[in-house]
Structure formats: C-alpha cells, structure tokens
Design an enzyme around this catalytic site. Sequence first.
Site, PDB file in Angstrom:
ATOM      1  N   GLN A   1       0.884  -1.217  -0.089  1.00 38.42           N
ATOM      2  CA  GLN A   1       0.065  -0.027   0.045  1.00 38.42           C
ATOM      3  C   GLN A   1       0.797   1.292  -0.125  1.00 38.42           C
ATOM      4  O   GLN A   1       1.719   1.343   0.759  1.00 38.42           O
ATOM      5  CB  GLN A   1      -0.771   0.038   1.337  1.00 38.42           C
ATOM      6  CG  GLN A   1      -2.025   0.997   1.171  1.00 38.42           C
ATOM      7  CD  GLN A   1      -2.986   0.736   2.358  1.00 38.42           C
ATOM      8  OE1 GLN A   1      -3.327  -0.565   2.740  1.00 38.42           O
ATOM      9  NE2 GLN A   1      -3.758   1.605   2.651  1.00 38.42           N
TER      10      GLN A   1
ATOM     11  N   SER B   1       4.817  -5.924   3.196  1.00 38.44           N
ATOM     12  CA  SER B   1       3.388  -5.789   4.072  1.00 38.44           C
ATOM     13  C   SER B   1       2.214  -6.570   2.951  1.00 38.44           C
ATOM     14  O   SER B   1       2.378  -7.728   2.765  1.00 38.44           O
ATOM     15  CB  SER B   1       3.234  -4.355   4.111  1.00 38.44           C
ATOM     16  OG  SER B   1       1.922  -4.208   5.188  1.00 38.44           O
ATOM     17  N   LEU B   2       1.269  -5.581   2.718  1.00 39.57           N
ATOM     18  CA  LEU B   2       0.231  -6.191   1.869  1.00 39.57           C
ATOM     19  C   LEU B   2       0.786  -6.983   0.476  1.00 39.57           C
ATOM     20  O   LEU B   2       0.120  -8.053   0.148  1.00 39.57           O
ATOM     21  CB  LEU B   2      -0.645  -4.986   1.212  1.00 39.57           C
ATOM     22  CG  LEU B   2      -1.456  -5.357   0.023  1.00 39.57           C
ATOM     23  CD1 LEU B   2      -2.672  -5.962   0.431  1.00 39.57           C
ATOM     24  CD2 LEU B   2      -1.780  -4.107  -0.712  1.00 39.57           C
TER      25      LEU B   2
ATOM     26  N   ARG C   1      -8.985  -7.355   5.241  1.00 38.50           N
ATOM     27  CA  ARG C   1      -7.738  -6.853   6.034  1.00 38.50           C
ATOM     28  C   ARG C   1      -7.687  -5.265   6.022  1.00 38.50           C
ATOM     29  O   ARG C   1      -7.549  -4.753   7.030  1.00 38.50           O
ATOM     30  CB  ARG C   1      -6.456  -7.293   5.495  1.00 38.50           C
ATOM     31  CG  ARG C   1      -5.132  -7.065   5.927  1.00 38.50           C
ATOM     32  CD  ARG C   1      -4.134  -7.543   5.211  1.00 38.50           C
ATOM     33  NE  ARG C   1      -2.955  -7.368   5.642  1.00 38.50           N
ATOM     34  CZ  ARG C   1      -1.818  -6.386   5.175  1.00 38.50           C
ATOM     35  NH1 ARG C   1      -2.510  -5.488   4.348  1.00 38.50           N
ATOM     36  NH2 ARG C   1      -0.765  -6.152   6.025  1.00 38.50           N
TER      37      ARG C   1
ATOM     38  N   HIS D   1       0.883  -1.438  11.216  1.00 43.68           N
ATOM     39  CA  HIS D   1       2.077  -2.230  11.672  1.00 43.68           C
ATOM     40  C   HIS D   1       2.332  -1.492  13.270  1.00 43.68           C
ATOM     41  O   HIS D   1       3.530  -1.507  13.486  1.00 43.68           O
ATOM     42  CB  HIS D   1       3.097  -2.080  10.704  1.00 43.68           C
ATOM     43  CG  HIS D   1       3.041  -2.825   9.533  1.00 43.68           C
ATOM     44  ND1 HIS D   1       2.725  -4.166   9.568  1.00 43.68           N
ATOM     45  CD2 HIS D   1       2.531  -2.289   8.303  1.00 43.68           C
ATOM     46  CE1 HIS D   1       2.511  -4.647   8.164  1.00 43.68           C
ATOM     47  NE2 HIS D   1       2.299  -3.487   7.405  1.00 43.68           N
TER      48      HIS D   1
ATOM     49  N   GLN E   1       1.788 -10.046  11.261  1.00 46.39           N
ATOM     50  CA  GLN E   1       2.036  -9.006  10.288  1.00 46.39           C
ATOM     51  C   GLN E   1       1.193  -7.820  10.525  1.00 46.39           C
ATOM     52  O   GLN E   1       1.868  -6.748  10.473  1.00 46.39           O
ATOM     53  CB  GLN E   1       1.654  -9.589   8.819  1.00 46.39           C
ATOM     54  CG  GLN E   1       2.316  -8.443   7.727  1.00 46.39           C
ATOM     55  CD  GLN E   1       1.724  -8.751   6.491  1.00 46.39           C
ATOM     56  OE1 GLN E   1       0.416  -8.543   6.416  1.00 46.39           O
ATOM     57  NE2 GLN E   1       2.407  -9.055   5.432  1.00 46.39           N
TER      58      GLN E   1
END
Length: 318
Positions: free
Chosen positions: A10, A99-100, A124, A209, A258
């Site tokens: 993202q 991440s994503l 998510r 996060h 995560q």
Amino acid sequence: MKIAVVFPGQGSQVLGMGHDVYTSDSVAPEIRSLFDSADSSLGYSLTSVMFGEDKEALGRTQNTQPAMVLVSTALHEHVRSRLGLLGGGSGVSYYAGHSLGEYSALVASGVLSLESALVAVYHRGSFMQSAVPSGVGGMSAILGASDSDVADVASSVSSSGSVVEVANFNCPGQVVVSGHLSALESFGVAIKERGAKRVIKLPVSAPFHSSLMIEAQVKMSAYLDKLTLSSPSVPIVSNVTGSASVDVGEIKSSLKLQVTSSVRWTDTILNLVESGVDTFIEIGSGSVLTGLIKKIDPNVTAISISKLDDVSKLDALG
C-alpha cells in the site's frame, strides 16, 4: 543468476494502474479476465475505482489492498513464462512482498488463489481501517537516522495510552514509525535532536503495523483460520521474520502477526542476498521496492515492472 520476485504494498497505488494489461491484445484473454473476476469476487466494481478519476476512493484501504494484489498478479501472470526461462532455466527462487505485497507473493507461489487473496485483503483493509478512529493515529517516515536510534527514541517517548513503534525497517536511513498523533509529534522533535535529517508525516489514515492494530489482528487471525493454504511452489519470505519458509503453518502465523508487527524489509533483502540472490524483479505498481533494494545493496541487479512497456527490461537479464 538467482532471482527473487518482490511485490509492492500500500502506498504505491496510482489511478489507472493495470489498465494497459486489461485492454491490451498482447495479453492473454485469461489474464485480462482476472479483472472482471475480481469485480465478481468482491461484489463491486473494483476496476471502476482503479480506472476512474477518484484518487480518494482508490486510497481507501479496503480498495487499495485488493487493487494492488490484482495488478501485481495480472502482471506476474503475464511474465510468468518469461521468468521461468531466467536464472539458467531455474526461474524464481524466492517470492517476497512488502506488507500487503506478501499476499501477492502468496498468490504467485500458489498458496492462495487470486480470488481468495482479494477477498482476504479486502477484509484486512476494512479491519485495519476500523481498528483506530480517524484522527487518533498516524505514521511518519524518518530519514537519516539509524534503526537503533529510531527504536530507542520511540521507546523513550511512548507511555501508556500514547505509543510510537517502528512500523517499517525499509532500508538503512529510512525507517517508518506508527502510533498516536500526539506521541508522533514528540517523537519527531526527539529524533531530530538525535540527528535525523527529516521527519515526514505520511498521508495515511491509521497507525499500521503497530500494537494499535490489535483489534484488526484479532479479526484477521479469525478470518485466516477459515482459509486453507496450499504449500508454496517457491519459498515465501516473511515480513515478520525476514526469513524464507515453505511451511504452511509458519506462513499463516506470520500473516496473523504481520498486522501489528514491523515490516523487516532490510532483513528480507539482506537474507536473500546471503542466500545467493543477485537479481530482484519488482512486479506491480510503482518502483519503490527497487529503490529500497538498491540502497540496501547497490551491487545487486534490481528492475521494476509496473506496466506492459516495462516487460522489455527482462530482455537484459537473458
């Protein structure tokens, strides 16, 4: 040549991304049809958001996340056969994502179907967006400070009910922190006193996060428990550990953690290089990861494929 394919997360989204793949006759019909299948799987027209003119709509987390996975997957499918001919015929040795982007890696390695991944990251994104009220939390990028200084200052300014935590270890000299807005202000002053060159407030609506995402983690964990993951065809590198795994249990556990854990991108790249990777191919919107990789190790080859015209970059690799 040993290859790792990496997928962006993202923040790299742009209006119109993937439109060339969707409309080009040079792309196989079954790949172009992935866009229509995505709309069907999600129950709304994601493609209208992606190819429209409303930047704010694309920037909504629950839209951004499936859009990024869709574009990365479509581009990867388009070049998959080419990738298999690289690296002395052995193809890709590792998949990783920021991440994503780890979900795009899971699709590429066959752990999740695209349809399952799209619905998963839609949830998510929704869970993450609703975990913290708007105007309470945020994120800042820190340039020119060491990882240890950032972590130390974050710990020193945090208190009960007002936290700052390291969200992303992106590359040496670039770290992202996440937390309450009031604590981020104090952090910004303190880290500059430690010698940081710049503190940049990021245009995000939530403190991703960080421990403030615990509600999203709980919900995402419950959702992931309902999914059946297949064994990966290629090892996946975890954001949480920075290490590769083919164990489905480890992969699922990492996905759960995560949401609140730091993205260890520097460790990811260093561990891959130590494993013999000398060529990185970023597939998806933008070229942010390519830039980070070159900062982590200037000696490796790193290219980005964010549109059809970029596919020709693979010619230089053999």
